[in-house]
Design a protein around this motif. Structure first.
Motif: not given
Length: 254
Positions: A106, A110, A112, A123-126, A128-129, A132
């Motif tokens: 991830l 991205q 990063k 990093d909430k997005q990473i 959560e992904k 999941h």
């Protein structure tokens, strides 16, 4: 040939000098389907996988992914285009935790940078992904465990999650149950079935275990001495006398 193919191969060939390892292979992997490529040792399966996944360019022929030609692109570009691959030998970061292994693709995707994953948890997005993705393989409750402490079959689940984290169009699975005991093999079969059904993931597998092949595949291609010997539904391949003689030397049982 399948018209809605996510992966399409046309007249692929690869040679080492004058020695032709694979020659004039054309096949298609339909979107959302699980397709298998089988054949005896030395048939050319590994060379074929390497040539279509970017380890090296094929000598001739074309590779199409989602309708666009990707022939000869290096592996990292193939991943960017939507083709991900797992290998016979487990390829994970054993000293990292399970979830940190999922962070890796991830972060790269991205573009990063995080120092030793120290602040990536912000990093909430990473996060959560990653969680999941672990839920997809039934491993979210073990996210904090160090991979080195896991059993072999569980490490293969982590590897599967690493592959799925990039949301690939097609996943190449090279001997996905190699080295597994019967229980682990059955779990992997069920996982691939669930992923294919629930997420629409397209799988293209090569596997020696005929139980795995016939349990998972909607279509099977048989490679023999660098050429395609047969193709069809599992029941067609099971009954094919040329396959029985050339590949197994006996009738196929599963």
């Amino acid at each position: 040939m399948t018209t809605d193919a996510v992966l399409r191969i046309e007249h692929l060939g690869h040679s080492y000098g004058k020695f032709k390892v694979i020659e004039d292979i054309s096949l298609a992997v339909g979107k959302g389907e699980t397709t298998a490529l089988i054949g005896p040792n030395g048939a050319g399966k590994t060379t074929f996988y390497n040539a279509i996944s970017g380890k090296f360019p094929p000598t001739k022929g074309q590779v199409f992914l989602n309708g666009a030609e990707v022939t000869g692109l290096p592996s990292h570009r193939m991943v960017d285009k939507g083709m991900c691959r797992s290998f016979q030998i487990t390829n994970v970061f054993t000293e990292l935790t399970v979830v940190e292994n999922i962070f890796s693709p991830l972060v790269i995707h991205q573009k990063k940078h995080y120092k030793l994953y120290g602040n990536i948890y912000k990093d909430k997005q990473i996060v959560e992904k990653a969680m999941h993705t672990l839920e997809m393989v039934g491993f979210a409750d073990r996210a904090g465990e160090t991979v080195s402490s896991l059993a072999y079959g569980d490490k293969r689940l982590v590897e599967m999650a690493i592959v799925l984290a990039r949301d690939p169009s097609v996943v190449l699975l090279d001997e996905p149950t190699a080295g597994m005991n019967p229980e682990e093999t059955e779990n992997m079969i069920n996982l691939i079935k669930d992923l294919a059904r629930d997420s629409g993931t397209t799988f293209f597998i090569t596997e020696h275990d005929m139980k795995v092949v016939f349990s998972l595949s909607e279509k099977i291609y048989v490679l023999h001495q660098g050429h395609l010997l047969a193709e069809g539904k599992p029941e067609d391949i099971r009954a094919n006398e040329d396959v029985q003689e050339a590949y197994l030397g006996r009738k196929v049982h599963a």
